[in-house]
Motif scaffolding. Sequence first.
Motif, mmCIF file in Angstrom:
data_model
loop_
_atom_site.group_PDB
_atom_site.id
_atom_site.type_symbol
_atom_site.label_atom_id
_atom_site.label_comp_id
_atom_site.label_asym_id
_atom_site.label_seq_id
_atom_site.Cartn_x
_atom_site.Cartn_y
_atom_site.Cartn_z
ATOM 1 N N TYR A 140 -4.150 0.272 6.972
ATOM 2 C CA TYR A 140 -5.599 0.232 7.315
ATOM 3 C C TYR A 140 -5.590 0.254 8.879
ATOM 4 C CZ TYR A 140 -6.859 0.058 2.579
ATOM 5 O OH TYR A 140 -6.956 0.571 1.141
ATOM 6 N N ALA A 141 -4.534 0.397 9.441
ATOM 7 C CA ALA A 141 -4.474 0.538 11.164
ATOM 8 C C ALA A 141 -5.509 -0.481 11.945
ATOM 9 C CB ALA A 141 -5.199 1.938 11.499
ATOM 10 N N LEU A 142 -5.334 -1.517 11.311
ATOM 11 C CA LEU A 142 -5.842 -2.875 11.925
ATOM 12 C C LEU A 142 -4.898 -4.075 12.619
ATOM 13 C CD1 LEU A 142 -9.168 -3.826 10.248
ATOM 14 C CD2 LEU A 142 -8.968 -2.291 12.344
ATOM 15 N N VAL A 190 -13.931 -1.073 7.960
ATOM 16 C CA VAL A 190 -12.867 -0.255 7.483
ATOM 17 C C VAL A 190 -12.654 -0.124 6.023
ATOM 18 C CG1 VAL A 190 -10.204 -0.304 7.445
ATOM 19 C CG2 VAL A 190 -11.756 -0.625 9.617
ATOM 20 N N LEU A 191 -12.868 -1.317 5.318
ATOM 21 C CA LEU A 191 -12.940 -1.294 3.894
ATOM 22 C C LEU A 191 -13.879 -0.255 3.229
ATOM 23 C CD1 LEU A 191 -12.017 -4.850 3.046
ATOM 24 C CD2 LEU A 191 -10.514 -2.993 2.841
ATOM 25 N N GLU A 192 -15.185 0.077 3.842
ATOM 26 C CA GLU A 192 -16.290 0.968 3.452
ATOM 27 C C GLU A 192 -15.359 2.298 3.382
ATOM 28 O OE1 GLU A 192 -19.643 0.435 5.850
ATOM 29 O OE2 GLU A 192 -19.928 -1.635 5.003
ATOM 30 N N ASP A 220 0.740 -1.166 0.106
ATOM 31 C CA ASP A 220 -0.011 -0.040 0.045
ATOM 32 C C ASP A 220 1.005 1.139 0.075
ATOM 33 O OD1 ASP A 220 -2.568 -1.038 0.246
ATOM 34 O OD2 ASP A 220 -1.968 -2.094 2.220
ATOM 35 N N PHE A 221 2.212 1.334 0.390
ATOM 36 C CA PHE A 221 3.165 2.217 0.543
ATOM 37 C C PHE A 221 3.976 2.321 -0.601
ATOM 38 C CE2 PHE A 221 1.879 1.008 4.887
ATOM 39 C CZ PHE A 221 1.357 2.205 5.429
ATOM 40 N N PHE A 249 -8.317 5.847 4.590
ATOM 41 C CA PHE A 249 -6.970 5.264 4.666
ATOM 42 C C PHE A 249 -6.056 5.580 3.783
ATOM 43 C CE2 PHE A 249 -9.974 3.131 7.488
ATOM 44 C CZ PHE A 249 -9.421 3.261 8.798
ATOM 45 N N GLU A 250 -6.448 5.546 2.626
ATOM 46 C CA GLU A 250 -5.590 6.288 1.226
ATOM 47 C C GLU A 250 -5.074 7.555 1.290
ATOM 48 O OE1 GLU A 250 -8.020 5.320 -1.963
ATOM 49 O OE2 GLU A 250 -7.883 3.152 -1.786
ATOM 50 N N GLU A 251 -6.103 8.390 2.012
ATOM 51 C CA GLU A 251 -5.621 9.694 2.292
ATOM 52 C C GLU A 251 -4.400 9.589 3.392
ATOM 53 O OE1 GLU A 251 -4.628 13.716 2.135
ATOM 54 O OE2 GLU A 251 -5.883 12.364 0.403
#
Length: 363
Positions: free
Chosen positions: A215-217, A255-257, A187-188, A262-264
């Motif tokens: 996604y901070a999980l 979270v995926l909703e 993702d990074f 999270f992309e920001e």
Amino acid sequence: MNDQLETYQAHKQTGLLLNANEASENLPEELIGELQQMLPDLLFNRYPEDSSTNLRSQYAEHLGIPADMVIAGNGSDQMLQLLITSFVSKGDTLYTLAPDFSMYDFYVSAMKGKVKRYPLLISDENGFSINFDIEDFIAQAKEANPSLVMFSNPNNPTGMMITPEKVERIAAALYPVPVVMDEAYMDFGGRSAVELLLKPGLENLYITRTLSKAYALAGLRVGFLISNPENIRAIDPARPVYNLNSFSSAAACKVLEHADHFEERTRKILQERIRMQKAIKEMKNLCSLEANGNFILVYPNDPAQNNRLKTIEKLVDLFMKNGITIRDYANKDYLRITVGLKQENDQVLELMKSFDQSMEGNV
């Protein structure tokens, strides 16, 4: 062969935590409120739905692939373990990079297998450099005769990343040996190899992903194994039953909703990573490798390894005394720092700059 089980040291949980590549921010309050609202509908007295069908479907949609290409589990670690226990038996070899994620060694040792490594990080009088010649890697992998090839991409801890084109070359050249891309930090980074999974001749390719980082999980342990449908059908029976609890599965869907949020966050982390690397580049006695994850590998600018080791020890001690927890490695002349929030990164850079200036005349 050493039959002793390899150990994995859990991360420290004290101070300013920049050691485990976790997200520095918790879930936003609005999202936490949505998680609280869904609690009355969860049947805590019942076992979870075994296949995590909703989560698999939602994550597959997130990636733009069919749901039958995904298995969900208790973190990507469990997915890596599932692959290793499926393909590595006593005496078999896993081929990976040096350095890379040490949990590979833990799972392989539990199966009484062996780990052979391609030297990725080269230390010389100029400091460190990345050594990844794809044809040499393939040749050495064939010589190692592995039952499984697995490495992180982007690489942990160096930050090195290879393109899908190189992944394709590796998987095709080593077919039918299973090749696993551990994309915990993709993702990074850049382009995922997911786009390759349905290409003919790459039926041996597997990918693992996680919601722990971007996604901070990390606290809920949600990860995925992705491959072509035939591979997923073959390996899913080996998955532990009820391997993802009901709350983690439902929370991950929620979270995926909010993926845009999270992309920001990820974009801000990437901006901070660029800022930190620019600041380190201006230092005379400390350097960093090009980063493609949410972390930076830092090492001293000194031709002598003994001097680098002493310098790293002093820098780690300085971080500890100032309440900053970073990732150091036993007998290694480098350390890894998670890219955090701006104010956290400011603290790190301030300490590093003062340390760099204090080294003038002592190098």
